[in-house]
Every structure is written in C-alpha cells, then in structure tokens.
Scaffold this motif. Structure first.
Motif, short mmCIF file in Angstrom:
data_model
loop_
_atom_site.label_atom_id
_atom_site.label_comp_id
_atom_site.label_asym_id
_atom_site.label_seq_id
_atom_site.Cartn_x
_atom_site.Cartn_y
_atom_site.Cartn_z
N ALA A 284 0.81 -1.22 0.00
CA ALA A 284 0.00 0.00 0.00
C ALA A 284 0.84 1.27 0.00
CB ALA A 284 -0.94 0.01 1.21
N PHE A 285 2.06 1.22 0.57
CA PHE A 285 2.83 2.45 0.77
C PHE A 285 4.29 2.35 0.35
CE2 PHE A 285 -0.52 2.31 4.02
CZ PHE A 285 -1.19 3.48 3.73
N GLY A 286 4.73 1.19 -0.11
CA GLY A 286 6.14 0.99 -0.40
C GLY A 286 6.71 1.88 -1.49
N GLN A 287 5.83 2.43 -2.35
CA GLN A 287 6.34 3.27 -3.43
C GLN A 287 6.94 4.56 -2.91
OE1 GLN A 287 5.94 1.21 -5.79
NE2 GLN A 287 6.88 2.28 -7.49
N ALA A 288 6.65 4.91 -1.68
CA ALA A 288 7.31 6.09 -1.09
C ALA A 288 8.82 5.89 -1.02
CB ALA A 288 6.75 6.35 0.31
N LEU A 289 9.25 4.65 -0.76
CA LEU A 289 10.68 4.37 -0.73
C LEU A 289 11.28 4.51 -2.12
CD1 LEU A 289 10.65 1.21 1.59
CD2 LEU A 289 11.41 3.52 2.20
N VAL A 290 10.54 4.07 -3.13
CA VAL A 290 11.01 4.23 -4.51
C VAL A 290 11.20 5.70 -4.84
CG1 VAL A 290 10.44 3.83 -6.94
CG2 VAL A 290 9.94 2.06 -5.24
N ASN A 291 10.24 6.52 -4.46
CA ASN A 291 10.36 7.95 -4.74
C ASN A 291 11.46 8.61 -3.93
OD1 ASN A 291 8.54 8.13 -6.79
ND2 ASN A 291 6.92 9.13 -5.60
N ASP A 292 11.70 8.13 -2.71
CA ASP A 292 12.86 8.60 -1.95
C ASP A 292 14.14 8.39 -2.76
OD1 ASP A 292 11.41 9.38 0.27
OD2 ASP A 292 11.89 7.61 1.46
#
Length: 585
Positions: free
Chosen positions: A219-227
């Motif tokens: 649900a939220f792991g893409q935040a790490l990708v954007n980091d």
C-alpha cells in the motif's frame, strides 16, 4: 497479526455527499453518452454552447510578469512515481532535468509493481516468463472490449524485465529489500498468475536515501522508490521545485497555441511568482488523474460519479480514497490541441477488499446477497469486479454470510499484500491459519464490523436492511447447491461452494462508496512513444505524458487482474524508455 483493513489507512476523509443528481451533471448514473461538445475539439470557441468549463483557456500571463525563466533538456511536471522515474533515468543518462510539482513533497500511492522474469523472481525460483502472460492479456483486452492500445501493452511486455531490473538494482544498491506478493490461483484459470507484484521495503534504521517509513509495502512501499528517485535526481544534477503549479503550455510561442512545437510551460510558485520552464527537448506531463474534476468525470467517467468524495484538492495526498486530482495536465493538453483518448468511458480504479476473502485481490467468496435477500453474482471473482456488481444493487449494498466451518475451507488465508514466505521482516500481513481467521472474525464482532449469532434465523435479523425471510430461502437453496457440488444459478466453481450450516454464524453488510474509489485512469491521446497526439493521431512535437494520465491503456474498469500493472507499465517501463528516447533526440 491484526487483520489489515483500509480503515487502517483512510485518514482525514470527509463524508461522501456527492451523487449524479446533486452535481447536476448527468441525467442518469452510468450514462454512456459521448463526451460533451467541445471535449474532442480543443480550441473551439469558448462562446460555443455546451463547452465545459475545463475547456476554458486561461488568460496568458504578460511577459513582464514572468519573474524567472528556467531551462533544461527535459521539464517534468509532477513529482509522482512516473515523473520521478523519468527524471531519475534521464539524469543518469546525462540529460539536464528540472522537475516541478504543485505538491510540497513527492507523492505516491500503492507499492505493487508487476514484474516478469525479474532477477528477484529468478532468485526465488519463480519461473514466470512473458509467454505465460498470453491468457492474461487476452482476458485484459476482453475486459476492456478490446478498446485499448495493444501496442502499448506489447511495449510493456517486451521491456518490463529490463526496466524492473533497473529499478530493483537501484533500490538494492541503497539497502532496500524486495518482497513478492503471493500469486493468484483461480480454479477456473482465468485470473491465474505467479508471484509477480514486487514491493520494496527498508529495515528500520537511518538512511541518507530513504526518509519515508511505510508500514505496509503493497500500500505504501512506493514512497521508498520515490525517496530513491529524488536522491538520484539531485545527485546527478537534476533539480526539483515543489509547491509550483503548472498553469498552461506554450505552443508555437503562444499561450495555448494550436500549432507548432510545445516549448515551455508557465507555472506559479508558492510565493505568487510566475516562472517559465523551457524544455529544449521535451515538456513531460506526469500530473496524475482527473478524479476530483466533477465536470471531467461527468464527461469521461460517469460510472464513478456517485462514489466521489467532496473535498478540497490536496496535491500532497497519498493513499486517499474518493478522488485525487483536478486534471491539470489533461486540461493543459486539451488547451494546446491534444485530443482525448479513444476508449470510452475512462476506466476507474475501484475495489472491494472487505470481509473474509481468502486471496489477495479476491472477492468474499461465500454467499453474497443484496438487500432483497437474493444472490446477484458468481462470488468467485476479483475485488474490482465484485465492487462494480455490488454497486448495481439496491443501496449499493452487499450482505456476506458464512459459518464457523468456513475458516477450514482453505488451508491458509491471504489478504491484500501478503508476501511470499512473509520475507524481509516487515509490517505487512502474513497468511493466516483457520484458527487465526476464526480469532480475526471474533475480533471483528467485538469491533462491530461483523455480526454473530447461533442460528441463521437470528443472524439475518442482525443485518440491517436485509430481507431476512428471502435471505433464509436463498441460503437454503445455496446449501443444496453446495451439497450437490453444482451451482445452476451462477456456475460458481464447485471447489468454492462452501455450505453455511455450522454455527455460530457470521455476517456483514458492506456498502460501496467513496472508500472503494481510488482514482481514474487515462486521458489524453498518447502513442506508444508517450507523445501526446491531436485528433488526427499526429504527435504534438515536444509534448509527452506518462503515468496514470496515459490514454487508451485501460477501458471500462481497472480490474487488478494483472496486479501492479499500472505502476509497472505507465509509471516504470514507459518513463524509463522515454528517458532513453529523449537522450537520443
């Protein structure tokens, strides 16, 4: 392990109060009328009767009001996953890049990235090749009435492994882990796929790259990708301007021009200054969807109008249900001569992950009743399809009823985002045993999510709005089907026919609403090279779009049948390839 629920991450939402009648935009919900006059003819006279307000072009900002001009090879509008992916790849290839966004930070939602034959799958011994996708692609195209651009799908299929391995390498080089969501087994084979949705996770600790702390990868792991993307963009000389909103495009040296090359975009920053961003090679729009533009929804996605939430536009919104963005990029493209996609209606993303479902993206497979107490579907389907079917019922309501023995109908239960082997010690859901599911149902009763009774007669009286008398008749017939191993009404697979006879019994009422609506896909007419096109399918030189706004990828509904496809294709493969094309331009 606590059951994962959308209640755990829907925060700060207002109550949904909109409907087609309240908006005054449709004569009937779900209308299949074509888009309004003017929507396919950008540049039509604004005095023309029936032209919607989203076609009204803004006044040009006088040159002497432009406070600053910024120039780069590539200007990217939007700091979501697709925009940052493009900028990251372009910057590492040596292109000069400026990203600007209305948000105050990078934004994202989800974390499922569908991968085919990736290095992560190979390491785990998963044999999943492009040839294994043949039946899935046919199903996807049929679901869309073959009203999609198959060449884009082919592009994704051919380059998915390359682009996903690039992303995996970059994430792992900074210490991130990669997990794989469980695959999907369908007794009728239609929705089968191997473990393919990749999530990115990061162990607890400090990092110069990873600043986000997603508690749930799917649900939220893409935040790490954007980091990671943001870190890499800045490291390679790119620039990112936040709190800067795009206003209109410059085409042929004119604001909202209708011929020539798109050379620049005019924007306004948080201090009220007007900035001109000049793209020597490209202006790339990655501005998200149009689900909070009620007029555009009425024109292009009327079937989801009645489940939108009323709220102010929040450019910083992450995983938010009920609608997201106002279609800024779509409007700018239309003003500059772009055509709308050919597929109609635009596909909305809605789902229904509630109740005791047994597989990550499945519907509740026990009996589904409507308020009249009758079955209305083959319950063995995906969460997206069940949401649409339920939305058609009286009050948009479904009633699920099951018994204690149902916990043992499956050896294990998997909810959305459950990963293969529960690897990489993280906070995501794990598979549950029958005993754990029974405990979860009891917890649901205590919370008021479920109701419980010793008899079916008592249970139906506890389900508000249900015609209990008819429900008991339907349950009796359903149990007979289960005993016979054959469902003559909807042909549900015999392996999914579980009788409802062993007390205590459980039930749940669920109503489809804004909490089931994520966003809307597509928009501007887009060729496989991500060039925005006019009504004659001719590319508008210098103008591109990527991400969820890419037109003609989906139609009717986004069905989650290839789980993580949108993040994988429009937000990874397509921007990755575009960066390489622009390098050679």
């Amino acid at each position: 392990m606590k059951n994962f629920s959308r209640r755990d991450f829907i925060k700060g939402m207002s109550t949904a109060t909109v409907g087609a009648g309240a908006l005054g935009l449709l004569t009937a919900c779900g209308s299949t009328n074509p888009p309004p006059a003017g929507a396919d003819t950008p540049g039509a006279s604004q005095a023309q009767a029936g032209v919607p307000s989203f076609m009204m072009e803004p006044e040009a900002i006088p040159e002497d009001k432009i406070a600053e001009t910024k120039t780069a090879d590539i200007i990217v509008i939007g700091a979501g996953v697709s925009g940052l992916c493009l900028a990251c790849r372009a910057a590492e290839l040596g292109s000069s890049v400026i990203v600007f966004a209305a948000s105050a930070k990078h934004v994202e939602r989800g974390g499922s990235n569908h991968g085919i034959d990736t290095k992560t799958q190979q390491k785990k011994g998963i044999n999943y090749k492009a040839k294994d996708m043949a039946h899935r692609l046919k199903q996807e195209f049929m679901a869309a009435g073959y009203n999609v651009d198959q060449e884009k799908w082919s592009t994704w299929l051919k380059h998915n492994t390359e682009s996903m391995n690039w992303l995996i390498d970059k994430m792992e080089s900074h210490g991130a882990g990669v997990t794989l969501e469980l695959g999907y087994h369908d007794e009728d084979y239609l929705f089968d796929f191997a473990p393919a949705s990749h999530n990115f996770v990061f162990p607890e600790g400090t990092s110069e790259v990873f600043k986000s702390n997603p508690f749930f990868g799917a649900a939220f792991g893409q935040a790490l990708v954007n980091d990671m993307y943001q870190y890499e963009i800045l490291k390679n000389g790119g620039k990112i301007d936040f709190e800067t909103t795009a206003l209109y495009l410059i085409r042929g040296d004119k604001a909202n021009g209708k011929s020539g090359r798109v050379t620049a975009v005019i924007a306004k920053d948080s201090g009220g200054r007007y900035i001109k961003y000049v793209g020597k090679k490209a202006i790339v729009m990655a501005t998200g969807d149009f689900s909070q533009n009620k007029e555009m929804m009425a024109a292009y996605c009327p079937q989801a109008l009645d489940i939108l939430a009323e709220r102010e536009i929040d450019y910083n919104a992450g995983f938010q249900f009920g609608g997201l963005y106002p279609g800024d990029g779509h409007k700018m493209g239309l003003w500059a001569g772009a055509a709308w996609q050919k597929a109609y209606p635009n596909a909305a993303m809605i789902d229904n992950l509630n109740g005791p479902y047994s597989k990550g993206i499945s519907n509740v497979c026990t009996i589904n009743l409507n308020a009249d107490g009758v079955r209305y579907m083959n319950e063995d389907t995906l969460c997206s399809y069940s949401a649409w079917a339920t939305k058609q019922q009286p009050g948009k309501a479904a009633y699920y009823i099951w018994d204690s023995a149902y916990a043992h109908h499956y050896d294990e239960w998997a909810s959305f985002g459950t990963t293969l082997g529960g690897d990489n010690a993280w906070n995501g859901p794990k598979t549950k045993t029958p005993e754990e599911m029974l405990a979860a149902w009891e917890e649901g009763v205590e919370k008021g999510t479920y109701v419980k009774a010793d008899t079916l007669e008592e249970l139906v009286t506890k389900l508000e709005g249900l015609n209990g008398e008819q429900a008991l008749k339907t349950l009796k017939k359903y149990n007979e089907y289960c005993e016979a191993g054959y469902d003559p009404d909807f042909l549900k697979n015999a392996k999914e026919l579980a009788p409802i006879k062993t007390g205590p019994f459980y039930g749940m009422k669920y109503t489809i609403g804004f909490a089931n609506f994520l966003c809307v896909t597509g928009g501007l007419r887009t060729n496989p090279e991500m060039q925005v096109c006019d009504e004659n399918d001719q590319p508008i030189e210098g103008l591109y779009n990527i991400g969820i706004m890419v037109g003609d990828m989906y139609a009717n509904t986004y069905n989650f049948a290839i789980c993580g496809h949108n993040l994988s294709s429009t937000c990874n493969t397509f921007p990755y390839l575009l960066a390489e094309r622009l390098k050679e331009a």
